[in-house]
Design a protein around this motif. Structure first.
Motif, PDB file in Angstrom:
ATOM      1  N   ALA A  79       0.813  -1.213   0.000  1.00 32.65           N
ATOM      2  CA  ALA A  79       0.000   0.000   0.000  1.00 32.65           C
ATOM      3  C   ALA A  79       0.851   1.270   0.000  1.00 32.65           C
ATOM      4  O   ALA A  79       0.433   2.298  -0.537  1.00 32.65           O
ATOM      5  CB  ALA A  79      -0.935   0.001   1.207  1.00 32.65           C
ATOM      6  N   LEU A  80       2.040   1.207   0.590  1.00 31.83           N
ATOM      7  CA  LEU A  80       2.889   2.398   0.746  1.00 31.83           C
ATOM      8  C   LEU A  80       4.066   2.436  -0.232  1.00 31.83           C
ATOM      9  O   LEU A  80       4.947   3.285  -0.107  1.00 31.83           O
ATOM     10  CB  LEU A  80       3.406   2.468   2.180  1.00 31.83           C
ATOM     11  CG  LEU A  80       2.333   2.565   3.267  1.00 31.83           C
ATOM     12  CD1 LEU A  80       2.963   2.443   4.645  1.00 31.83           C
ATOM     13  CD2 LEU A  80       1.537   3.843   3.127  1.00 31.83           C
ATOM     14  N   ALA A  81       4.073   1.554  -1.214  1.00 28.71           N
ATOM     15  CA  ALA A  81       5.227   1.411  -2.108  1.00 28.71           C
ATOM     16  C   ALA A  81       5.613   2.699  -2.822  1.00 28.71           C
ATOM     17  O   ALA A  81       6.793   2.943  -3.060  1.00 28.71           O
ATOM     18  CB  ALA A  81       4.962   0.305  -3.126  1.00 28.71           C
ATOM     19  N   ASP A  82       4.651   3.540  -3.149  1.00 23.11           N
ATOM     20  CA  ASP A  82       4.951   4.762  -3.887  1.00 23.11           C
ATOM     21  C   ASP A  82       4.808   6.011  -3.023  1.00 23.11           C
ATOM     22  O   ASP A  82       4.570   7.105  -3.509  1.00 23.11           O
ATOM     23  CB  ASP A  82       4.046   4.879  -5.119  1.00 23.11           C
ATOM     24  CG  ASP A  82       2.575   4.961  -4.757  1.00 23.11           C
ATOM     25  OD1 ASP A  82       2.204   4.624  -3.612  1.00 23.11           O
ATOM     26  OD2 ASP A  82       1.772   5.364  -5.632  1.00 23.11           O
ATOM     27  N   LYS A  83       4.978   5.838  -1.694  1.00 27.75           N
ATOM     28  CA  LYS A  83       4.773   6.934  -0.750  1.00 27.75           C
ATOM     29  C   LYS A  83       6.074   7.307  -0.039  1.00 27.75           C
ATOM     30  O   LYS A  83       7.088   6.624  -0.141  1.00 27.75           O
ATOM     31  CB  LYS A  83       3.735   6.539   0.304  1.00 27.75           C
ATOM     32  CG  LYS A  83       2.411   6.085  -0.264  1.00 27.75           C
ATOM     33  CD  LYS A  83       1.659   7.205  -0.905  1.00 27.75           C
ATOM     34  CE  LYS A  83       0.260   6.761  -1.283  1.00 27.75           C
ATOM     35  NZ  LYS A  83      -0.065   6.965  -2.657  1.00 27.75           N
ATOM     36  N   GLN A  84       5.979   8.392   0.728  1.00 24.31           N
ATOM     37  CA  GLN A  84       7.108   8.881   1.522  1.00 24.31           C
ATOM     38  C   GLN A  84       6.621   9.121   2.947  1.00 24.31           C
ATOM     39  O   GLN A  84       5.557   9.712   3.151  1.00 24.31           O
ATOM     40  CB  GLN A  84       7.631  10.179   0.917  1.00 24.31           C
ATOM     41  CG  GLN A  84       8.854  10.729   1.600  1.00 24.31           C
ATOM     42  CD  GLN A  84       9.398  11.943   0.866  1.00 24.31           C
ATOM     43  OE1 GLN A  84       8.663  12.869   0.556  1.00 24.31           O
ATOM     44  NE2 GLN A  84      10.690  11.918   0.585  1.00 24.31           N
ATOM     45  N   LEU A  85       7.381   8.647   3.923  1.00 20.11           N
ATOM     46  CA  LEU A  85       7.061   8.849   5.327  1.00 20.11           C
ATOM     47  C   LEU A  85       7.758  10.109   5.821  1.00 20.11           C
ATOM     48  O   LEU A  85       8.963  10.264   5.644  1.00 20.11           O
ATOM     49  CB  LEU A  85       7.523   7.645   6.163  1.00 20.11           C
ATOM     50  CG  LEU A  85       7.219   7.716   7.659  1.00 20.11           C
ATOM     51  CD1 LEU A  85       5.704   7.613   7.898  1.00 20.11           C
ATOM     52  CD2 LEU A  85       7.952   6.606   8.407  1.00 20.11           C
ATOM     53  N   VAL A 132       4.658  13.752  18.413  1.00 24.25           N
ATOM     54  CA  VAL A 132       5.102  13.371  17.074  1.00 24.25           C
ATOM     55  C   VAL A 132       3.887  13.068  16.195  1.00 24.25           C
ATOM     56  O   VAL A 132       2.946  12.404  16.634  1.00 24.25           O
ATOM     57  CB  VAL A 132       5.999  12.119  17.135  1.00 24.25           C
ATOM     58  CG1 VAL A 132       6.372  11.636  15.750  1.00 24.25           C
ATOM     59  CG2 VAL A 132       7.245  12.402  17.961  1.00 24.25           C
ATOM     60  N   ARG A 133       3.949  13.538  14.970  1.00 23.13           N
ATOM     61  CA  ARG A 133       2.909  13.236  13.993  1.00 23.13           C
ATOM     62  C   ARG A 133       3.600  12.721  12.726  1.00 23.13           C
ATOM     63  O   ARG A 133       4.411  13.428  12.121  1.00 23.13           O
ATOM     64  CB  ARG A 133       2.093  14.472  13.682  1.00 23.13           C
ATOM     65  CG  ARG A 133       0.998  14.196  12.679  1.00 23.13           C
ATOM     66  CD  ARG A 133       0.210  15.457  12.380  1.00 23.13           C
ATOM     67  NE  ARG A 133      -0.763  15.177  11.354  1.00 23.13           N
ATOM     68  CZ  ARG A 133      -2.057  15.024  11.577  1.00 23.13           C
ATOM     69  NH1 ARG A 133      -2.525  15.150  12.794  1.00 23.13           N
ATOM     70  NH2 ARG A 133      -2.882  14.769  10.593  1.00 23.13           N
ATOM     71  N   PHE A 134       3.267  11.486  12.363  1.00 24.19           N
ATOM     72  CA  PHE A 134       3.774  10.914  11.127  1.00 24.19           C
ATOM     73  C   PHE A 134       2.780  11.208  10.012  1.00 24.19           C
ATOM     74  O   PHE A 134       1.570  11.188  10.221  1.00 24.19           O
ATOM     75  CB  PHE A 134       3.963   9.399  11.255  1.00 24.19           C
ATOM     76  CG  PHE A 134       5.142   9.024  12.109  1.00 24.19           C
ATOM     77  CD1 PHE A 134       6.430   9.092  11.606  1.00 24.19           C
ATOM     78  CD2 PHE A 134       4.966   8.591  13.404  1.00 24.19           C
ATOM     79  CE1 PHE A 134       7.525   8.744  12.397  1.00 24.19           C
ATOM     80  CE2 PHE A 134       6.042   8.248  14.205  1.00 24.19           C
ATOM     81  CZ  PHE A 134       7.323   8.324  13.692  1.00 24.19           C
ATOM     82  N   SER A 135       3.301  11.460   8.815  1.00 27.30           N
ATOM     83  CA  SER A 135       2.476  11.709   7.641  1.00 27.30           C
ATOM     84  C   SER A 135       2.973  10.832   6.511  1.00 27.30           C
ATOM     85  O   SER A 135       4.180  10.610   6.365  1.00 27.30           O
ATOM     86  CB  SER A 135       2.578  13.164   7.199  1.00 27.30           C
ATOM     87  OG  SER A 135       2.205  14.037   8.227  1.00 27.30           O
ATOM     88  N   VAL A 136       2.030  10.360   5.705  1.00 23.02           N
ATOM     89  CA  VAL A 136       2.378   9.611   4.502  1.00 23.02           C
ATOM     90  C   VAL A 136       2.047  10.521   3.328  1.00 23.02           C
ATOM     91  O   VAL A 136       0.906  10.962   3.159  1.00 23.02           O
ATOM     92  CB  VAL A 136       1.594   8.286   4.420  1.00 23.02           C
ATOM     93  CG1 VAL A 136       1.887   7.569   3.120  1.00 23.02           C
ATOM     94  CG2 VAL A 136       1.928   7.397   5.603  1.00 23.02           C
ATOM     95  N   LEU A 137       3.060  10.814   2.521  1.00 21.84           N
ATOM     96  CA  LEU A 137       2.937  11.751   1.420  1.00 21.84           C
ATOM     97  C   LEU A 137       3.109  11.038   0.091  1.00 21.84           C
ATOM     98  O   LEU A 137       3.833  10.042   0.004  1.00 21.84           O
ATOM     99  CB  LEU A 137       4.007  12.843   1.544  1.00 21.84           C
ATOM    100  CG  LEU A 137       4.158  13.525   2.904  1.00 21.84           C
ATOM    101  CD1 LEU A 137       5.420  14.366   2.924  1.00 21.84           C
ATOM    102  CD2 LEU A 137       2.924  14.350   3.202  1.00 21.84           C
TER     103      LEU A 137
END
Length: 94
Positions: free
Chosen positions: A70-76, A86-91
């Motif tokens: 699901a996250l293969a084309d994303k950036q953390l 802390v807040r993580f975002s998937v871009l």
């Protein structure tokens, strides 16, 4: 494959070091058992045998198979607010 920003790498290294006490520790992202469009995030001392491992500057992110797909084309990315939360975002990756 998921990539990790420099900000996220710094945050993950810090959190993993405090939470696991292990230099091999990292952030594990897995698909939620109740809703595969959501993810569970935990700090663990080492990856699970089937996890995909992503590294940046000594930070480790472990991806369970469904999450990796699901996250293969994303950036953390990660941000820390003034109170230290802390807040993580998937871009989307450019």
């Amino acid at each position: 494959m998921l990539t990790i920003t420099d900000n996220a790498a710094t945050v993950v290294k810090d959190l993993a070091g405090r939470a696991t006490g292990s230099p091999a520790g990292g952030l594990r992202i897995s698909a939620s058992e109740t809703d595969s469009s959501n993810f569970d995030v935990t700090m663990i001392p080492a990856p699970q045998p089937e996890d995909q491992v992503v590294e940046n500057d000594g930070a480790h992110v472990f991806l369970e198979k469904t999450a990796a797909e699901a996250l293969a084309d994303k950036q953390l990315d990660a941000n820390v607010d003034a109170e230290g939360s802390v807040r993580f975002s998937v871009l989307a990756r450019a």
